[in-house]
Motif scaffolding. Structure first.
Motif, mmCIF file in Angstrom:
data_model
loop_
_atom_site.group_PDB
_atom_site.id
_atom_site.type_symbol
_atom_site.label_atom_id
_atom_site.label_comp_id
_atom_site.label_asym_id
_atom_site.label_seq_id
_atom_site.Cartn_x
_atom_site.Cartn_y
_atom_site.Cartn_z
ATOM 1 N N PRO A 56 0.805 -1.225 0.000
ATOM 2 C CA PRO A 56 0.000 0.000 0.000
ATOM 3 C C PRO A 56 0.836 1.272 0.000
ATOM 4 O O PRO A 56 0.497 2.249 -0.670
ATOM 5 N N MET A 57 1.919 1.291 0.774
ATOM 6 C CA MET A 57 2.753 2.491 0.845
ATOM 7 C C MET A 57 3.763 2.571 -0.304
ATOM 8 O O MET A 57 4.489 3.567 -0.414
ATOM 9 N N GLN A 58 3.855 1.495 -1.120
ATOM 10 C CA GLN A 58 4.822 1.456 -2.216
ATOM 11 C C GLN A 58 6.198 1.862 -1.677
ATOM 12 O O GLN A 58 6.869 2.750 -2.210
ATOM 13 N N VAL A 59 6.611 1.181 -0.605
ATOM 14 C CA VAL A 59 7.831 1.558 0.110
ATOM 15 C C VAL A 59 9.052 1.535 -0.797
ATOM 16 O O VAL A 59 9.968 2.352 -0.643
ATOM 17 N N PHE A 60 9.074 0.635 -1.765
ATOM 18 C CA PHE A 60 10.228 0.537 -2.653
ATOM 19 C C PHE A 60 10.175 1.536 -3.806
ATOM 20 O O PHE A 60 11.006 1.487 -4.713
ATOM 21 N N GLY A 61 9.215 2.439 -3.769
ATOM 22 C CA GLY A 61 9.152 3.504 -4.768
ATOM 23 C C GLY A 61 8.329 3.129 -5.976
ATOM 24 O O GLY A 61 7.779 2.024 -6.087
ATOM 25 N N GLY A 62 8.233 4.073 -6.906
ATOM 26 C CA GLY A 62 7.492 3.823 -8.135
ATOM 27 C C GLY A 62 5.998 3.904 -7.925
ATOM 28 O O GLY A 62 5.495 4.608 -7.059
ATOM 29 N N GLY A 63 5.275 3.146 -8.744
ATOM 30 C CA GLY A 63 3.828 3.135 -8.663
ATOM 31 C C GLY A 63 3.154 4.226 -9.480
ATOM 32 O O GLY A 63 1.932 4.222 -9.615
ATOM 33 N N LEU A 64 3.933 5.148 -10.014
ATOM 34 C CA LEU A 64 3.403 6.235 -10.834
ATOM 35 C C LEU A 64 4.069 6.188 -12.199
ATOM 36 O O LEU A 64 5.303 6.088 -12.284
ATOM 37 N N ASP A 65 3.285 6.296 -13.266
ATOM 38 C CA ASP A 65 3.857 6.238 -14.611
ATOM 39 C C ASP A 65 4.202 7.618 -15.152
ATOM 40 O O ASP A 65 4.453 7.774 -16.346
ATOM 41 N N LEU A 66 4.239 8.623 -14.278
ATOM 42 C CA LEU A 66 4.507 9.994 -14.714
ATOM 43 C C LEU A 66 5.853 10.138 -15.414
ATOM 44 O O LEU A 66 5.934 10.791 -16.466
ATOM 45 N N PRO A 67 6.959 9.572 -14.907
ATOM 46 C CA PRO A 67 8.238 9.725 -15.610
ATOM 47 C C PRO A 67 8.193 9.196 -17.045
ATOM 48 O O PRO A 67 8.735 9.830 -17.960
ATOM 49 N N GLU A 68 7.535 8.054 -17.253
ATOM 50 C CA GLU A 68 7.445 7.504 -18.603
ATOM 51 C C GLU A 68 6.633 8.420 -19.519
ATOM 52 O O GLU A 68 6.972 8.604 -20.699
ATOM 53 N N ARG A 69 5.593 9.009 -18.969
ATOM 54 C CA ARG A 69 4.761 9.891 -19.783
ATOM 55 C C ARG A 69 5.464 11.207 -20.087
ATOM 56 O O ARG A 69 5.226 11.819 -21.125
ATOM 57 N N VAL A 70 6.357 11.632 -19.191
ATOM 58 C CA VAL A 70 7.157 12.832 -19.480
ATOM 59 C C VAL A 70 8.125 12.544 -20.609
ATOM 60 O O VAL A 70 8.272 13.336 -21.549
ATOM 61 N N ARG A 71 8.795 11.382 -20.555
ATOM 62 C CA ARG A 71 9.767 11.043 -21.586
ATOM 63 C C ARG A 71 9.104 10.838 -22.953
ATOM 64 O O ARG A 71 9.687 11.160 -23.989
ATOM 65 N N SER A 72 7.890 10.315 -22.951
ATOM 66 C CA SER A 72 7.202 10.077 -24.224
ATOM 67 C C SER A 72 6.486 11.319 -24.751
ATOM 68 O O SER A 72 6.090 11.358 -25.915
ATOM 69 N N GLY A 73 6.302 12.303 -23.874
ATOM 70 C CA GLY A 73 5.577 13.497 -24.274
ATOM 71 C C GLY A 73 4.083 13.419 -24.014
ATOM 72 O O GLY A 73 3.356 14.402 -24.209
ATOM 73 N N ASP A 74 3.582 12.255 -23.564
ATOM 74 C CA ASP A 74 2.149 12.091 -23.313
ATOM 75 C C ASP A 74 1.666 12.946 -22.153
ATOM 76 O O ASP A 74 0.456 13.163 -21.998
ATOM 77 N N VAL A 75 2.601 13.432 -21.335
ATOM 78 C CA VAL A 75 2.193 14.263 -20.201
ATOM 79 C C VAL A 75 1.514 15.539 -20.675
ATOM 80 O O VAL A 75 0.744 16.156 -19.921
ATOM 81 N N ALA A 76 1.791 15.965 -21.899
ATOM 82 C CA ALA A 76 1.119 17.160 -22.432
ATOM 83 C C ALA A 76 -0.396 16.956 -22.460
ATOM 84 O O ALA A 76 -1.159 17.885 -22.188
ATOM 85 N N LEU A 77 -0.823 15.745 -22.778
ATOM 86 C CA LEU A 77 -2.253 15.433 -22.762
ATOM 87 C C LEU A 77 -2.791 15.447 -21.335
ATOM 88 O O LEU A 77 -3.922 15.886 -21.105
ATOM 89 N N ASP A 78 -1.982 14.959 -20.396
ATOM 90 C CA ASP A 78 -2.403 14.960 -18.994
ATOM 91 C C ASP A 78 -2.612 16.380 -18.486
ATOM 92 O O ASP A 78 -3.574 16.665 -17.766
ATOM 93 N N LEU A 79 -1.700 17.274 -18.866
ATOM 94 C CA LEU A 79 -1.797 18.653 -18.414
ATOM 95 C C LEU A 79 -2.930 19.400 -19.101
ATOM 96 O O LEU A 79 -3.395 20.433 -18.604
ATOM 97 N N ALA A 80 -3.372 18.902 -20.233
ATOM 98 C CA ALA A 80 -4.471 19.553 -20.952
ATOM 99 C C ALA A 80 -5.835 19.174 -20.384
ATOM 100 O O ALA A 80 -6.840 19.803 -20.717
#
Length: 257
Positions: A67-91
């Motif tokens: 539940p706490m994702q103690v080992f990190g991760g759990g969010l795909d935000l870095p991958e979406r930043v690298r692919s450019g898909d985050v622009a859609l998220d921000l829109a």
């Protein structure tokens, strides 16, 4: 609520991975329990815990990993930043931070069932871990767990946001993993850390993810003070996340011309 349900259903599709994680947590919980039994047998009352508290803490810590994702991760935000898909998220007409938080709450709710309950039940059957003492503790414990999830998300979200400024976030992810693993209490209860190191560890936000909810369960801390500590760090990290999100949005617009 719709995004929370989506996050729950999305992670529920990976039931085999959840069962494998629960099995791993159970095995490591048993191994760590025997280590703590040996330690507390030679040092009874260490850190204010008795032997039952130490063993219970061990299995609670394993139950919090998912539940706490103690080992990190759990969010795909870095991958979406690298692919450019985050622009859609921000829109989207919605807060990026709130969007990810809602999905993460659904993920955490599923993993409480799939990865937290099995090792706790095994610990209770094999070692007889102590149940919470009194209705006040029973009521405060789920609140503490929920606050721990918020603190965990707040920290992981900040680490993920760094991908707006760095080309490769893996180094930061490794540093985050080390800090969280050591200072959360996952490896050893923070109550046995000596002197200034113990005081520092118990004051940092990572303690709110494992050590504090475990102490609330065990009844070894003030419930009001523990929940206030967790709420403070949740507000601080989420507030920083909102500020950095705004900065990231401006940076993305500038890079895009």
């Amino acid at each position: 609520m719709r995004l929370i349900r989506y996050g729950f259903r999305r992670h529920a599709t990976y039931w085999a991975a959840a069962l494998a994680g629960a099995f791993t947590n159970t095995v490591f919980g048993i191994l760590q329990a025997y280590v703590l039994i040996a330690l507390w047998s030679t040092r009874p009352g260490l850190g204010g815990y008795d032997l039952a508290d130490a063993v219970t803490f061990c299995f609670l810590a394993q139950a919090y990993i998912g539940p706490m994702q103690v080992f990190g991760g759990g969010l795909d935000l870095p991958e979406r930043v690298r692919s450019g898909d985050v622009a859609l998220d921000l829109a989207r007409p919605a807060s990026l931070q709130l969007w990810y938080l809602s999905e993460d709450l659904g993920r955490a709710a599923y993993l409480v069932i799939a990865r937290s309950v099995p090792p706790t039940l095994v610990g209770a059957l094999v070692f007889g871990i102590a149940p919470p003492a009194g209705p006040g503790t029973w009521a405060a414990f789920p609140v503490s767990v929920a606050l721990a999830v918020l603190v965990s998300f707040g920290w992981r979200y900040l680490v993920a946001l760094a991908s707006f400024w760095v080309l490769d976030d893996r180094g930061l992810a490794i540093v985050s993993l080390i800090m969280t693993t050591f200072f959360s209490g996952l490896m050893l209860p923070l109550v046995i850390f000596p002197g200034w190191l113990g005081e520092l560890a118990r004051a940092l936000p990572w303690a709110a993810m494992v050590q504090v909810p475990a102490d609330v369960y065990l009844g070894t801390t003030s419930i009001g003070g523990a929940l206030a500590f967790q709420a403070f760090w949740a507000l601080v990290l989420l507030g920083l996340g909102a500020f950095v999100t705004a900065a990231a949005r401006r940076k993305l617009v500038i890079q895009g011309g």
